[in-house]
Design a protein around this motif. Sequence first.
Motif, short mmCIF file in Angstrom:
data_model
loop_
_atom_site.label_atom_id
_atom_site.label_comp_id
_atom_site.label_asym_id
_atom_site.label_seq_id
_atom_site.Cartn_x
_atom_site.Cartn_y
_atom_site.Cartn_z
N LYS A 53 -76.18 27.03 18.84
CA LYS A 53 -75.07 26.67 17.97
C LYS A 53 -73.92 26.14 18.82
O LYS A 53 -73.76 26.51 19.99
N LEU A 54 -73.10 25.28 18.21
CA LEU A 54 -71.90 24.80 18.90
C LEU A 54 -70.90 25.94 18.99
O LEU A 54 -70.83 26.81 18.12
N VAL A 55 -70.12 25.93 20.05
CA VAL A 55 -69.17 27.02 20.34
C VAL A 55 -67.76 26.54 20.03
O VAL A 55 -67.36 25.46 20.45
N HIS A 56 -67.01 27.38 19.31
CA HIS A 56 -65.60 27.07 19.01
C HIS A 56 -64.72 27.80 20.01
O HIS A 56 -64.99 28.96 20.36
N ASP A 57 -63.68 27.14 20.50
CA ASP A 57 -62.82 27.78 21.50
C ASP A 57 -61.74 28.62 20.85
O ASP A 57 -61.51 28.58 19.65
N VAL A 58 -61.11 29.46 21.70
CA VAL A 58 -59.98 30.30 21.30
C VAL A 58 -58.78 29.85 22.12
O VAL A 58 -58.87 29.73 23.34
N SER A 59 -57.67 29.60 21.46
CA SER A 59 -56.53 28.97 22.11
C SER A 59 -55.99 29.77 23.29
O SER A 59 -55.45 29.21 24.24
N THR A 60 -56.12 31.08 23.27
CA THR A 60 -55.56 31.93 24.32
C THR A 60 -56.52 32.17 25.48
O THR A 60 -56.16 32.87 26.42
N ARG A 61 -57.72 31.63 25.42
CA ARG A 61 -58.71 31.84 26.47
C ARG A 61 -59.22 30.48 26.94
O ARG A 61 -60.02 29.83 26.26
N TRP A 62 -58.77 30.04 28.13
CA TRP A 62 -59.12 28.71 28.61
C TRP A 62 -60.63 28.55 28.79
O TRP A 62 -61.19 27.47 28.55
N ASN A 63 -61.30 29.64 29.24
CA ASN A 63 -62.74 29.52 29.51
C ASN A 63 -63.53 29.27 28.24
O ASN A 63 -64.64 28.73 28.29
N SER A 64 -62.98 29.66 27.07
CA SER A 64 -63.68 29.35 25.82
C SER A 64 -63.65 27.85 25.55
O SER A 64 -64.58 27.31 24.94
N THR A 65 -62.60 27.16 26.01
CA THR A 65 -62.55 25.70 25.87
C THR A 65 -63.62 25.05 26.74
O THR A 65 -64.29 24.11 26.32
N LEU A 66 -63.78 25.57 27.95
CA LEU A 66 -64.85 25.05 28.82
C LEU A 66 -66.21 25.34 28.22
O LEU A 66 -67.12 24.49 28.26
N ASP A 67 -66.41 26.53 27.64
CA ASP A 67 -67.67 26.86 26.98
C ASP A 67 -67.96 25.88 25.84
O ASP A 67 -69.10 25.46 25.65
N MET A 68 -66.92 25.53 25.10
CA MET A 68 -67.08 24.59 23.99
C MET A 68 -67.53 23.22 24.50
O MET A 68 -68.45 22.60 23.95
N LEU A 69 -66.90 22.76 25.60
CA LEU A 69 -67.26 21.45 26.15
C LEU A 69 -68.67 21.48 26.74
O LEU A 69 -69.43 20.50 26.59
N GLU A 70 -69.02 22.56 27.42
CA GLU A 70 -70.36 22.66 28.01
C GLU A 70 -71.44 22.64 26.93
O GLU A 70 -72.46 21.94 27.07
N ARG A 71 -71.23 23.38 25.85
CA ARG A 71 -72.22 23.40 24.79
C ARG A 71 -72.30 22.06 24.07
O ARG A 71 -73.39 21.59 23.71
N PHE A 72 -71.14 21.43 23.87
CA PHE A 72 -71.16 20.10 23.23
C PHE A 72 -71.91 19.11 24.11
O PHE A 72 -72.71 18.30 23.60
N TRP A 73 -71.67 19.15 25.41
CA TRP A 73 -72.33 18.19 26.30
C TRP A 73 -73.84 18.44 26.34
O TRP A 73 -74.62 17.49 26.42
N GLU A 74 -74.24 19.70 26.28
CA GLU A 74 -75.67 20.02 26.23
C GLU A 74 -76.31 19.47 24.97
O GLU A 74 -77.44 18.95 25.00
N GLN A 75 -75.59 19.52 23.84
CA GLN A 75 -76.14 19.16 22.55
C GLN A 75 -75.67 17.78 22.06
O GLN A 75 -75.95 17.43 20.91
N GLN A 76 -74.97 17.03 22.90
CA GLN A 76 -74.38 15.78 22.41
C GLN A 76 -75.40 14.78 21.87
O GLN A 76 -75.11 14.10 20.88
#
Length: 640
Positions: free
Chosen positions: A326-349
């Motif tokens: 599944k695609l990952v949604h980030d949390v504004s207060t946790r920067w690493n969640s933004t990176l997780d979101m980008l990594e998962r999107f790039w994997e599934q792009q």
Amino acid sequence: MSDAKIIYPPLSFKSKVWEHYGFYKKEGRLDKTAAICKMCRASVKYTGSTTNLISHLKRRHGVVVEASASVPASPSSSSDPPVATSSRSGEKSIENFFHAPLATSSARSMAITDAIALFICKDIQPYSVTENEGFKHLLHVLEPRYKIPNRKLFSEKQIPALYDKVRRELEESLQKAQRVALTVDGWTSCATASYVTVTAHYIDDKWVLKNQVLQTRVFSEAHTGSNLTVLLQDVCREWKIEEKNPALVTDNARNMILAGAGAKMDPHVRCIAHTLNLASQKAFKVDSVSEMVLKVRKLVSFFHKSPKATEVLREIQTQLHLPNHKLVHDVSTRWNSTLDMLERFWEQQPAVLNTLLSRKINKREAVASLTEDDMTLIPEIIKLMSPLKVATTLLSEEKKPTISIISPIQAKLQKQFQPDDSDLEVISQMKERFRQDFDGRYTYLEGTLHCASALDPRFKDLAFLNDSDAKDMVFMKITTEVVQMNGEEEASDTAMPNEDQATGILEEDQTAETEGDKSPSKEDKTDDAPPKKKTAMDQMFGDFLSARPPAKTIREKAKDEILKYRERDTLGLDGDVLQWWRLQVDLPLLSALAKRYLSIPATSVPAERVFSTAGDIVTAQRSLLHPDHVDQLIFLKKNL
């Protein structure tokens, strides 16, 4: 007949075996053709002899009864007069005999009550759990004789008594610690009550790093630096740790920095995890990066809100042989969640882009299209920020990270974020934003952090320092602090000497060897003193004694230990630092100093987990708890 009541045998039956047997009634009379075992309700043929009955008890229940003659009785039930049933005065049924209630003062009852109190604390259960039907049934099955006390017994007696016991043990343990470090932060309950929890960190006699909650207090005042200063001073005074050189670890909030300075807690370490989060968020705020992240976030939100789009995405993932993630949604207060979101999107792009082109879904206006520049930028950002994610993961995986790990992390990240001519302009901007925020965070604490790393056997080579003189300077500072800690020299105003002081000490040590004979000896100073008269013992055995070398000073001993320490093999990165030090019995001075440094955590993240627990406790009670109860439950949850 299994539910029929067993009737005691006639009083004329004198054998002890009848303590375990009885008869059923049949048509108003005792059926003496078969005796009924009171333990298993088995029917045993009775012909006037108790042999079968004794054999059954021994074979099935392990009960040995001496054979004795019983009064003969006819197996026939027709001529026997009715006998009294178990309702006669002085007689009890077998059920009452085996299920007499436990006395509340009995050892068994008290042990169960203590276990319930522990269960409430450790599993964050409400006091009302003792009144729940399922809980009552469970205890009845386990121990039918136990009567569950009223919930007030737990809230007003059991748990306060347990709190007092654990608190006394913690106070004794804190007094044995060489240094205590504190982490402090605030949280808000579901009833909007403001609390502050203080956690202590120290190394015990067995070289185990302890993280113990000291207290949780209602904090209705403004969270200003001056108010938090008073709180910290009260905590140190209440727990008698003012003389333990308490250190402080907090986030980077200004009020916390002012509180540490006001309470004169040194060193005051800023949480490395919080620092990385702030610097990383600054890097993501570069305009073109934040715009791209916003587009990806909208795409992820679209798939999260559309079951149809998610179904189509799953089908295309299967067709393209991509992981069914599944695609990952980030949390504004946790920067690493933004990176997780980008990594998962790039994997599934490939699957995401094909899904958006499908006619099966309604893309609507909310789906923003990514440009070619965006698609070029995403893998570059992932490459840049991945080492930061590794550092964050390291701090989470390390059971109890100490400040010895901060300088190595800082050196690695500074190297990672050095400008490079081959970087995209956007990446260069991200690196610059990160360095501006991160590089100056620990300048004030550089000497302390280097000493901590030098006392960590994994990093004692100080490979993150390129200058060998700088490495020697760190160990000179350690030598000076060992001397000050053992009171051989008057301690300076600062915990650590500056470079000029350390250089002066180094020069003094070097010249001492060449000028040692210039200093007047004790004999020169005492030439005018009359010779001491020798005793008979000296005259008789004086020539047997060899001259003893003068005792080494603390500084000389510290230098010897440092030399041994630096020559030993470096501990593996997965090694247990504290247990390594526990085994270095020939390095007592360095071990004592290492215990002072390694007791300071690198991050306050473990303390933040306490606040999550605290919220769970308040929620579990389903009511506004008295502040003392909140303090006791959180204290016991984390310290038992």
